[in-house]
Design an enzyme around this catalytic site. Structure first.
Site, PDB file in Angstrom:
ATOM      1  N   HIS A 140       0.840  -1.195   0.000  1.00 43.54           N
ATOM      2  CA  HIS A 140       0.000   0.000   0.000  1.00 43.54           C
ATOM      3  C   HIS A 140       0.870   1.239   0.000  1.00 43.54           C
ATOM      4  CE1 HIS A 140       0.611  -1.313   4.169  1.00 43.54           C
ATOM      5  NE2 HIS A 140       0.438  -0.059   4.569  1.00 43.54           N
ATOM      6  N   HIS A 142       1.059   5.232   0.964  1.00 45.89           N
ATOM      7  CA  HIS A 142       0.479   6.314   1.759  1.00 45.89           C
ATOM      8  C   HIS A 142       0.658   7.611   0.980  1.00 45.89           C
ATOM      9  CE1 HIS A 142       0.319   4.139   5.719  1.00 45.89           C
ATOM     10  NE2 HIS A 142       1.225   3.391   5.096  1.00 45.89           N
TER      11      HIS A 142
END
Length: 154
Positions: A140, A142
């Site tokens: 993922h 950010h």
């Protein structure tokens, strides 16, 4: 760390509440990262993709999902994830076959940053492994913005 304590830490990361009454955000993130174990089991992100867990979704296409972090570290803090994990649990696990989705994640971060009005700039962070403070083993990105970032990042 006991299995029960590990579950408490991970649940606190998911819900945004701390295990201790007043842990610092950095401490609870570090604890969650140290407690996290890579697994083939569905992650919280898989559950968000499958709409089993609600999320404040800001962008979605056929490959990427972007949603607001439940424990924001900046006025704008959005997580971007591939909809299919395909063994890409962290950047250190990337293979040549992942180049397309990695590029798509970064390009989508730029699109979302524009959508969020981050013309003054933003930061992209990818945590990898325990020392990188990775607490969910589903790669993922950010996207942080809305304030002046500092250097070094920590």
């Amino acid at each position: 760390m006991s299995s029960n304590k590990r579950l408490q830490v991970l649940n606190s990361h998911i819900s945004g509440s701390g295990v201790d009454q007043n842990p610092s955000p950095m401490s609870s993130e570090k604890d969650a990262a140290l407690a996290a174990v890579p697994s083939d089991s569905p992650t919280i992100f898989d559950k968000i993709i499958n709409k089993e867990i609600p999320a404040n979704i800001v962008y979605e296409d056929d490959k990427v999902l972007a949603f607001r972090d439940v424990a924001p570290q900046a006025p704008t803090h959005i997580l971007l994830i591939p909809k299919v994990r395909d063994g890409l649990t962290g950047l250190s696990k990337a293979e040549e076959r992942h180049c397309e989705i990695l590029g798509r994640l970064l390009y989508t971060a730029k699109v979302v940053a524009k959508q969020e009005g981050l013309e003054e700039g933003f930061r992209i962070v990818i945590n990898d492994g325990p020392n990188g403070c990775q607490s969910v083993y589903h790669i993922h990105v950010h996207l942080l913005g809305g304030r002046q970032m500092n250097w070094p990042p920590g």
